[in-house]
Design a protein around this motif. Structure first.
Motif, PDB file in Angstrom:
ATOM      1  N   ASP A  97       0.852  -1.193   0.000  1.00  9.10           N
ATOM      2  CA  ASP A  97       0.000   0.000   0.000  1.00  9.10           C
ATOM      3  C   ASP A  97       0.889   1.244   0.000  1.00  9.10           C
ATOM      4  O   ASP A  97       2.125   1.146  -0.006  1.00  9.10           O
ATOM      5  CB  ASP A  97      -0.962  -0.025   1.187  1.00  9.10           C
ATOM      6  CG  ASP A  97      -0.245  -0.105   2.533  1.00  9.10           C
ATOM      7  OD1 ASP A  97       0.889   0.418   2.642  1.00  9.10           O
ATOM      8  OD2 ASP A  97      -0.806  -0.701   3.470  1.00  9.10           O
ATOM      9  N   ASP A  99       1.521   3.559   2.267  1.00  6.87           N
ATOM     10  CA  ASP A  99       2.392   3.712   3.441  1.00  6.87           C
ATOM     11  C   ASP A  99       3.643   2.863   3.293  1.00  6.87           C
ATOM     12  O   ASP A  99       4.764   3.324   3.560  1.00  6.87           O
ATOM     13  CB  ASP A  99       1.631   3.320   4.715  1.00  6.87           C
ATOM     14  CG  ASP A  99       0.589   4.360   5.082  1.00  6.87           C
ATOM     15  OD1 ASP A  99       0.967   5.520   5.286  1.00  6.87           O
ATOM     16  OD2 ASP A  99      -0.597   4.012   5.132  1.00  6.87           O
ATOM     17  N   ARG A 135      -5.701   3.709  -4.947  1.00  3.16           N
ATOM     18  CA  ARG A 135      -6.519   2.994  -3.972  1.00  3.16           C
ATOM     19  C   ARG A 135      -6.742   3.784  -2.685  1.00  3.16           C
ATOM     20  O   ARG A 135      -7.347   3.279  -1.746  1.00  3.16           O
ATOM     21  CB  ARG A 135      -5.849   1.657  -3.624  1.00  3.16           C
ATOM     22  CG  ARG A 135      -5.626   0.728  -4.822  1.00  3.16           C
ATOM     23  CD  ARG A 135      -5.433  -0.703  -4.360  1.00  3.16           C
ATOM     24  NE  ARG A 135      -4.225  -0.898  -3.597  1.00  3.16           N
ATOM     25  CZ  ARG A 135      -3.052  -1.293  -4.130  1.00  3.16           C
ATOM     26  NH1 ARG A 135      -2.954  -1.515  -5.432  1.00  3.16           N
ATOM     27  NH2 ARG A 135      -1.999  -1.490  -3.373  1.00  3.16           N
ATOM     28  N   GLU A 136      -6.205   5.010  -2.621  1.00  2.00           N
ATOM     29  CA  GLU A 136      -6.289   5.791  -1.390  1.00  2.00           C
ATOM     30  C   GLU A 136      -7.214   7.003  -1.542  1.00  2.00           C
ATOM     31  O   GLU A 136      -7.450   7.482  -2.655  1.00  2.00           O
ATOM     32  CB  GLU A 136      -4.893   6.289  -0.984  1.00  2.00           C
ATOM     33  CG  GLU A 136      -3.912   5.200  -0.601  1.00  2.00           C
ATOM     34  CD  GLU A 136      -4.205   4.596   0.769  1.00  2.00           C
ATOM     35  OE1 GLU A 136      -5.156   5.051   1.443  1.00  2.00           O
ATOM     36  OE2 GLU A 136      -3.493   3.651   1.142  1.00  2.00           O
ATOM     37  N   ASP A 137      -7.683   7.475  -0.418  1.00  2.00           N
ATOM     38  CA  ASP A 137      -8.389   8.759  -0.397  1.00  2.00           C
ATOM     39  C   ASP A 137      -7.415   9.845  -0.862  1.00  2.00           C
ATOM     40  O   ASP A 137      -6.265   9.895  -0.374  1.00  2.00           O
ATOM     41  CB  ASP A 137      -8.871   9.063   1.022  1.00  2.00           C
ATOM     42  CG  ASP A 137      -9.441  10.461   1.134  1.00  2.00           C
ATOM     43  OD1 ASP A 137     -10.580  10.664   0.677  1.00  2.00           O
ATOM     44  OD2 ASP A 137      -8.712  11.359   1.645  1.00  2.00           O
ATOM     45  N   TYR A 140      -5.648  11.891   1.862  1.00  5.53           N
ATOM     46  CA  TYR A 140      -4.685  11.091   2.625  1.00  5.53           C
ATOM     47  C   TYR A 140      -3.418  10.876   1.793  1.00  5.53           C
ATOM     48  O   TYR A 140      -2.293  11.008   2.306  1.00  5.53           O
ATOM     49  CB  TYR A 140      -5.300   9.746   3.010  1.00  5.53           C
ATOM     50  CG  TYR A 140      -4.375   8.858   3.801  1.00  5.53           C
ATOM     51  CD1 TYR A 140      -4.160   9.086   5.154  1.00  5.53           C
ATOM     52  CD2 TYR A 140      -3.706   7.802   3.186  1.00  5.53           C
ATOM     53  CE1 TYR A 140      -3.290   8.282   5.881  1.00  5.53           C
ATOM     54  CE2 TYR A 140      -2.831   6.998   3.894  1.00  5.53           C
ATOM     55  CZ  TYR A 140      -2.629   7.238   5.252  1.00  5.53           C
ATOM     56  OH  TYR A 140      -1.768   6.442   5.966  1.00  5.53           O
ATOM     57  N   ALA A 141      -3.612  10.529   0.529  1.00  8.12           N
ATOM     58  CA  ALA A 141      -2.463  10.295  -0.345  1.00  8.12           C
ATOM     59  C   ALA A 141      -1.604  11.552  -0.465  1.00  8.12           C
ATOM     60  O   ALA A 141      -0.362  11.486  -0.414  1.00  8.12           O
ATOM     61  CB  ALA A 141      -2.942   9.853  -1.724  1.00  8.12           C
ATOM     62  N   LYS A 144       0.453  12.079   2.721  1.00 14.96           N
ATOM     63  CA  LYS A 144       1.565  11.136   2.836  1.00 14.96           C
ATOM     64  C   LYS A 144       2.698  11.492   1.855  1.00 14.96           C
ATOM     65  O   LYS A 144       3.877  11.435   2.212  1.00 14.96           O
ATOM     66  CB  LYS A 144       1.078   9.711   2.586  1.00 14.96           C
ATOM     67  CG  LYS A 144       0.043   9.219   3.581  1.00 14.96           C
ATOM     68  CD  LYS A 144       0.571   9.189   4.999  1.00 14.96           C
ATOM     69  CE  LYS A 144       1.650   8.158   5.210  1.00 14.96           C
ATOM     70  NZ  LYS A 144       2.005   8.029   6.648  1.00 14.96           N
TER      71      LYS A 144
END
Length: 509
Positions: A97, A99, A135-137, A140-141, A144
């Motif tokens: 993922d 992270d 695959r992420e919001d 949030y992406a 990060k």
């Protein structure tokens, strides 16, 4: 190993003490400086007969590479392999993922060496991260990715660290541009691989908006690099075109302005050029032979042992600076008044010199450069902080830029094609251009259409600025000038270039 004089030993001992006691250098900068000083005491390379004479005359410059090179100058790991297979030495498994992807990258890049001890390439960040970002919001992406870029800026304290994005449109690439626009940083340097036929217009405009705020990304002519180096190329360090999974063993540079100063006339210049080029290539051969045959790097380093790099993907870069000063000197010797960038006769002479150098470099063969047909690659070197009276690569001297931008871009196109291992020009735009990124993009399109390879552009009021090929903050240069410590070691190079190379005085467009 050859012996050295006690006088040189004592000079180095004093330099070591000065470094240890410096009140300005950070601990990390002291360690790097001490390493270079210790390496300077070793003499193991087989030097060509004329090398030391030409080096002392300032005609050949080794750019501070070690006398006993323990690793290649530029290393360009295959990050796709990392994400597919992980890394046994670092006990990293393929990321599942976003992270994990950023964590794997953060660990891996800290173990990629170079001439500066920092990685000069940290990957095609958009392509690497895109499957995970999808695959992420989005918020949030973005958070990060922004934290990762901040981590790079604060821990890779050298502006020759480089990432690439483009030419295809990606959500990850757009988030990277947004992060850089909102928090301008000098590290990493970023290239936008641009092809007007592949890259959507609104994506390219987003890159232009970011460049006007944070002096990056620079625009790389993707078609040109692709035609010369193939699909597996990357733009690294300042703007160096090299092969992924390999890199460049070494980079030396020929100072054409200094060479021309020793010529009585144009007829006398050509044999000097040939002798200097052949001497420099023989010196580079010696460096490469030591690195490949004696240093043990490719037998011991995990990057080679696990297939992230291989010898058959390496080449070497034949750098040059000062074509403008070379041409102007020779024109004067011939009693002609034209100057480089303003006279067809002068520009034609510049092209003739480049053709001669191109032929000399292509005629030279090195057995360890199979990736590029056994040849070195020409590179338009950006200059160093101590250069005075000599312009980077084939650039028109600062203060003599043509009045019309279009003339300047056409001039770039005369020379950029000679440099598959990279060259580029830098432009400063008036702050009002912030409201018109389409102007910047039109400029890039026009330049590429005329044969331009690589353009870096920034706004006149930007804190982050392009020095020659790397980035620094004006605010950090001010701190260093006031005797305060700064995080990035390249800030000192930028300050030197501001004083000696007048990089803050570029013509505003």
């Amino acid at each position: 190993m050859r012996t050295i004089t006690m006088e040189r030993v004592e000079e180095t001992r004093q330099a070591i003490l000065d470094t240890v006691c410096s009140g300005v250098l950070t601990h990390e900068q002291k360690v790097t400086g001490l390493e270079k000083l210790s390496e300077s005491l070793i003499e193991v390379l087989d030097l060509p007969p004329e090398y030391l004479k030409l080096k002392e005359a300032g005609v050949i410059c080794d750019l501070g590479e070690s006398n006993a090179p323990p690793r290649p100058r530029y290393i360009v790991p295959d990050y796709d392999r990392l994400f597919k297979r992980g890394c046994e030495f670092l006990e990293l498994t393929p990321p599942a993922d976003l992270d994990e992807a950023l964590n794997v990258l953060s660990i891996f890049i800290r173990h990629v060496p170079s001439v500066t001890n920092f990685p000069v390439f940290i990957g095609f960040l958009d392509r690497l991260l895109e499957p995970f970002v999808q695959r992420e919001d989005p918020l949030y992406a973005k958070k990060k990715i922004g934290l990762f870029l901040r981590y790079v800026d604060r821990t890779i304290t050298d502006s020759f660290c480089h990432a690439d994005i483009g030419p295809e449109d990606t959500r990850a690439g757009r988030l990277i541009l947004e992060c850089e626009k909102e928090e301008p940083k000098s590290v990493p340097n970023i290239s936008f691989l641009y092809d007007p036929q592949t890259t959507p217009e609104d994506y390219a405009l987003k890159a232009a908006e970011t460049a006007l705020t944070s002096a990056k990304p620079s625009f790389a002519n993707h078609k040109m690099f692709l035609s010369e180096l193939g699909e597996g190329y990357a733009v690294v360090s300042c703007y160096n075109g090299l092969l992924v999974g390999g890199g460049s063993y070494t980079l030396s540079r020929l100072r054409l302005g200094h060479l021309a100063a020793g010529a009585k006339n144009l007829a006398g210049f050509w044999p000097l050029l040939e002798q200097a080029a052949e001497t420099m290539m023989a010196y580079m051969d010696s460096r490469i032979a030591f690195m490949v045959e004696q240093s043990g790097f490719f037998e011991s380093n995990f990057l080679a042992k696990e297939g992230f790099i291989s010898k058959d993907r390496f080449t070497a870069m034949f750098g040059l600076v000062g074509l403008a000063e070379c041409v102007n000197t020779l024109m004067e010797r011939e009693g002609k008044s034209g100057r480089f960038g303003h006279s067809k006769d002068a520009d034609d002479l510049g092209v003739a010199i480049m053709k001669k150098l191109d032929a000399l470099v292509k005629a030279h063969h090195n057995p360890y450069c199979s990736a590029t047909g056994g040849n070195f690659l020409l590179h338009g070197q950006v200059g160093i902080d101590s250069d005075t009276g000599e312009s980077p690569a084939t650039r028109i001297p600062i203060g003599e830029e043509p009045e019309e931008l279009s003339d300047h871009l056409v001039h770039c196109g005369l020379f950029h094609g000679y440099f598959p291992a990279g060259t580029g020009d830098v432009f400063t735009l008036e702050a009002t251009a912030l409201r018109n990124p389409a102007y910047l993009l039109d400029m890039v399109k026009g330049g590429f259409a005329k044969g331009g390879r690589y353009f870096s552009i920034y706004s006149s009021d930007s804190d982050v600025i392009r020095v020659t090929g790397y980035l620094v903050k004006r605010s950090e240069m001010d701190k260093l000038a006031a005797g305060k410590s700064v995080l990035q070691d390249t800030t000192a190079l930028g300050l030197g270039s501001a004083r000696n190379g007048h990089i803050l005085e570029r013509k505003r467009r």
